[in-house]
Write an enzyme that holds these catalytic residues in place. Sequence first.
Site, PDB file in Angstrom:
ATOM      1  N   ASP A 187      18.370   6.216  -3.781  1.00 21.05           N
ATOM      2  CA  ASP A 187      18.741   4.797  -3.861  1.00 21.05           C
ATOM      3  C   ASP A 187      20.175   4.635  -3.349  1.00 21.05           C
ATOM      4  OD1 ASP A 187      18.061   2.023  -5.020  1.00 21.05           O
ATOM      5  OD2 ASP A 187      20.081   2.450  -5.780  1.00 21.05           O
ATOM      6  N   HIS A 196      20.926  -7.368  -2.672  1.00 26.26           N
ATOM      7  CA  HIS A 196      21.582  -6.656  -3.771  1.00 26.26           C
ATOM      8  C   HIS A 196      21.849  -7.547  -4.989  1.00 26.26           C
ATOM      9  CE1 HIS A 196      24.329  -2.914  -4.465  1.00 26.26           C
ATOM     10  NE2 HIS A 196      23.832  -3.345  -5.597  1.00 26.26           N
ATOM     11  N   ALA A 212       8.224   7.692  -8.481  1.00 28.37           N
ATOM     12  CA  ALA A 212       8.596   7.073  -9.761  1.00 28.37           C
ATOM     13  C   ALA A 212      10.023   7.399 -10.198  1.00 28.37           C
ATOM     14  CB  ALA A 212       7.616   7.524 -10.842  1.00 28.37           C
ATOM     15  N   LEU A 213      10.615   8.439  -9.612  1.00 24.13           N
ATOM     16  CA  LEU A 213      11.991   8.787  -9.989  1.00 24.13           C
ATOM     17  C   LEU A 213      12.790   9.031  -8.712  1.00 24.13           C
ATOM     18  CD1 LEU A 213      13.156  10.913 -12.922  1.00 24.13           C
ATOM     19  CD2 LEU A 213      14.019  11.540 -10.677  1.00 24.13           C
ATOM     20  N   GLY A 219       0.822  -1.210   0.000  1.00 29.32           N
ATOM     21  CA  GLY A 219       0.000   0.000   0.000  1.00 29.32           C
ATOM     22  C   GLY A 219       0.857   1.262   0.000  1.00 29.32           C
ATOM     23  N   LEU A 260      17.096   9.298  -6.984  1.00 29.88           N
ATOM     24  CA  LEU A 260      18.500   9.613  -7.273  1.00 29.88           C
ATOM     25  C   LEU A 260      19.366   8.384  -7.003  1.00 29.88           C
ATOM     26  CD1 LEU A 260      20.561  12.020  -7.885  1.00 29.88           C
ATOM     27  CD2 LEU A 260      20.932  12.029  -5.403  1.00 29.88           C
ATOM     28  N   GLY A 261      20.114   7.926  -8.018  1.00 31.94           N
ATOM     29  CA  GLY A 261      21.089   6.853  -7.819  1.00 31.94           C
ATOM     30  C   GLY A 261      22.337   7.404  -7.155  1.00 31.94           C
ATOM     31  N   LYS A 283      20.402  -1.673   0.489  1.00 29.88           N
ATOM     32  CA  LYS A 283      20.532  -3.066   0.039  1.00 29.88           C
ATOM     33  C   LYS A 283      21.435  -3.865   0.960  1.00 29.88           C
ATOM     34  CE  LYS A 283      20.141  -0.978  -4.513  1.00 29.88           C
ATOM     35  NZ  LYS A 283      21.012   0.183  -4.686  1.00 29.88           N
ATOM     36  N   TYR A 308      28.308   0.917  -2.073  1.00 28.78           N
ATOM     37  CA  TYR A 308      28.691   2.170  -2.752  1.00 28.78           C
ATOM     38  C   TYR A 308      29.662   2.971  -1.874  1.00 28.78           C
ATOM     39  CZ  TYR A 308      24.537   0.964  -5.548  1.00 28.78           C
ATOM     40  OH  TYR A 308      23.602   0.301  -6.315  1.00 28.78           O
ATOM     41  N   ILE A 323       5.776   4.473  -3.895  1.00 28.91           N
ATOM     42  CA  ILE A 323       7.183   4.772  -4.160  1.00 28.91           C
ATOM     43  C   ILE A 323       7.268   5.847  -5.250  1.00 28.91           C
ATOM     44  CG2 ILE A 323       7.401   2.816  -5.804  1.00 28.91           C
ATOM     45  CD1 ILE A 323      10.307   2.459  -4.881  1.00 28.91           C
TER      46      ILE A 323
END
Length: 321
Positions: A43, A110, A14-15, A9, A17-18, A77, A48, A12
């Site tokens: 994200d 991941h 739709a866009l 429910g 930042l990586g 992740k 990273y 999220i």
Amino acid sequence: MQFFSLSSGDRIPALGLGTWKSAPGAVAAAVKEAIIAGYRHIDCAPIYQNEPEVGQALAEILKTGTVARQELWITSKLWNNAHAPELVEPALRQTLADLRLDVLDLFLIHWPVAFAPGVLFAQKTEEYIPLAEQPIIDTWRALEACRAKGLVRNIGVCNFTVSKLKALCEQATIQPAVNQIELHPYLQQNEMLAFCRDHNIQLTAYSPLGSGDRPQALKKKDEPTLLDNPVIGQIAARHGITPAQTLLAWGINRGTVVIPKSTNPGRIRENLAAAELKLDARAMAEFVALDCGFRFVDGAFFCGKGSPYTLNSLWDKESHQ
Ligand SMILES: NC(=O)c1ccc[n+]([C@@H]2O[C@H](COP(=O)([O-])OP(=O)(O)OC[C@H]3O[C@@H](n4cnc5c(N)ncnc54)[C@H](OP(=O)(O)O)[C@@H]3O)[C@@H](O)[C@H]2O)c1
């Protein structure tokens, strides 16, 4: 900003930042720039190696009152070295501490690849654990337990094929909310799209711009580029937008979340604007012919000498879907 609804429910953005390859010293500025511009989704991942700096940026921006925690969507992740069930919650707690958060919106396995505990990047046989010895379902049950404890709101996976998703769905108590995979016009994965639509699993498209800043060692000789593709250039020109915006709008128009990485203030804003764009039916039809099953991030770095993993076992020979 558009949102997609998950099985829980929750909605999220739709866009997002990586943050892979966003260098220390640059990632905090990028996160703050993005949130000020209007991004509400970041994200992240411990591998990273920049989560503490992302956390510092989040703490600073939340303190200014620009945005409230409930308005932000933060994904992270589980790295390959923490698949053992007893290591899942400690790994999650480390990520929460680094990001300076009490709860994650989404926590993903991941890769369907396991390393021995403490190994950051496996190089030799004894540093890998085959999935037969460390089954995904045991790792998943530990993620389910983290959700039951309220440490994460949604759980999911990355880099799962349709067969791996099917197997997980059959055994899971909590169904995966998201599969985060490489998706762009050269790797359209239509069978995956249909499977996820049927099973209420949201797809997130990683490397939506072709991941041009990957280390040279991860690049193939003469690999194609997305941003310079003439068909995409023509569609962009017709719509009066940039090629990057065209790629991102294509992903969102297909119902997938997109998470472009940028540390450049102008491109961060350019990418966000794509969330409001609609491509015409002719453009969506033109994209179909671009599918060539090409992966920019093919996981070959897990399949070196001595590894129990192969490209065939990773992708279950589904790379041309
Ligand atoms: N789950 C997984 O296994 C997995 C794997 C890969 C990626 N991801 C996630 O997905 C995110 C995105 O994928 P990615 O980082 O591989 O690649 P990407 O977003 O496809 O591409 C990033 C590259 O595009 C450039 N760029 C960004 N906006 C642009 C624009 N408007 N015009 C031209 N160039 C632009 C960036 O440069 P500048 O920074 O200089 O703008 C950077 O060189 C990652 O950061 C990570 O969060 C997840």
